[in-house]
Write an enzyme that holds these catalytic residues in place. Structure first.
Site, PDB file in Angstrom:
ATOM      1  N   SER A 112       0.839  -1.195   0.000  1.00 61.78           N
ATOM      2  CA  SER A 112       0.000   0.000   0.000  1.00 61.78           C
ATOM      3  C   SER A 112       0.874   1.245   0.000  1.00 61.78           C
ATOM      4  CB  SER A 112      -0.896   0.013   1.242  1.00 61.78           C
ATOM      5  OG  SER A 112      -1.535   1.264   1.395  1.00 61.78           O
ATOM      6  N   TYR A 128      -1.368   0.019  10.230  1.00 65.44           N
ATOM      7  CA  TYR A 128      -1.523  -0.524   8.878  1.00 65.44           C
ATOM      8  C   TYR A 128      -0.296  -0.176   8.036  1.00 65.44           C
ATOM      9  CZ  TYR A 128      -3.455  -1.243   4.186  1.00 65.44           C
ATOM     10  OH  TYR A 128      -3.661  -1.666   2.895  1.00 65.44           O
TER      11      TYR A 128
END
Length: 260
Positions: free
Chosen positions: A152, A165
């Site tokens: 990501s 995250y």
């Protein structure tokens, strides 16, 4: 010219391949002639994705698998290998986001553990099984392997209120670079794909927020959010022999978001 992307005779696993980016990858791989095994936690959703791809004439199967469960990963890999005979590529796309995006100072570290288990350990376990198989084939005279992880842009930007995250995806990037160096001698490449804001079930809540969309849209130079189909071409390229000299890379697909 299209022959350089012909994947006939190849077999790939796509975790989380029953929807979103994973399904976009699986569709393109099947279209290029690759046999694909879709892994997902939701049996009905996986079966629907398999039926959709089989309707195009592709060789596709599905496996119910939870990447946070080592036994589930081992069983799914063994079943895939038995059914399709070999595994040439492993696309580790399954992952989770943070359930809580509040301040770091209030973070429950159980959330850190949950993300690290799914986003790092789950990928590592799948890659290990695939790498063992690929190394054995290489030693037998058939050197070829493709390991691709979905990371990501949160791994390269300051992801405020989402540091757990971002940390899990940053660890994933480092892990893939390390195995890329280790496995290169066996004809195995390892790369990560870093999506930006993509229209999937995982981002549906954020993209339904009008205030959020108005704030983020101007930061995307191509002036749209990404779609799962935007990842198909990259998946085919990475699975093909055309990518043989590229390994250990973090490939950003975000419409220019991270550089603007």
């Amino acid at each position: 010219m299209t022959q350089i992307f012909d994947l006939s005779g190849r077999v790939a696993i796509v975790t989380g391949g029953n929807g979103g980016i994973g399904l976009g990858m699986a569709e393109a791989l099947v279209g290029a002639g690759c046999a694909v095994s879709i892994w997902g936690r939701n049996r009905e959703k996986t079966e629907a994705a398999v039926s959709r791809l089989k309707a195009t004439g592709g060789q596709v199967e599905g496996r119910t698998c939870d990447v946070t469960d080592p036994a589930s990963i081992e069983a799914a890999f063994a079943a895939t290998l038995a059914a399709l005979g070999r595994v040439d590529g492993f696309f580790a796309n399954a992952g989770v986001t943070g359930e809580s995006k509040g301040p770091f100072v209030d973070r429950d570290f159980g959330e850190w553990q949950r993300l690290m288990t799914a986003n790092v350990e789950g990928v590592a376990r799948g890659f290990q099984l695939a790498a063992r198989h690929m190394v054995a084939r290489a030693k037998a005279g058939d050197p070829f392997g493709r390991l691709v992880a979905t990371s990501s842009v949160a791994s390269i930007e300051g992801a405020a209120y989402n540091e757990h995250y971002g940390a899990s995806k940053g660890a994933l990037n480092a892990f893939v670079r390390a195995i890329a160096v280790e496995l290169a001698r066996h004809g195995i490449t390892a790369n990560t794909i870093l999506p930006g804001w993509i229209e999937t079930d995982m981002t549906a809540r954020a993209l339904a927020d009008e205030k959020f969309v108005k704030a983020v849209s101007p930061r995307i130079p191509v002036r749209r959010f990404g779609t799962p189909a935007d990842f198909g071409g990259m998946a085919v390229f990475l699975m093909s022999r055309s990518s043989s000299y590229m390994t250990g890379q973090t490939l950003v697909i975000d419409g220019g978001y991270s550089i603007f």
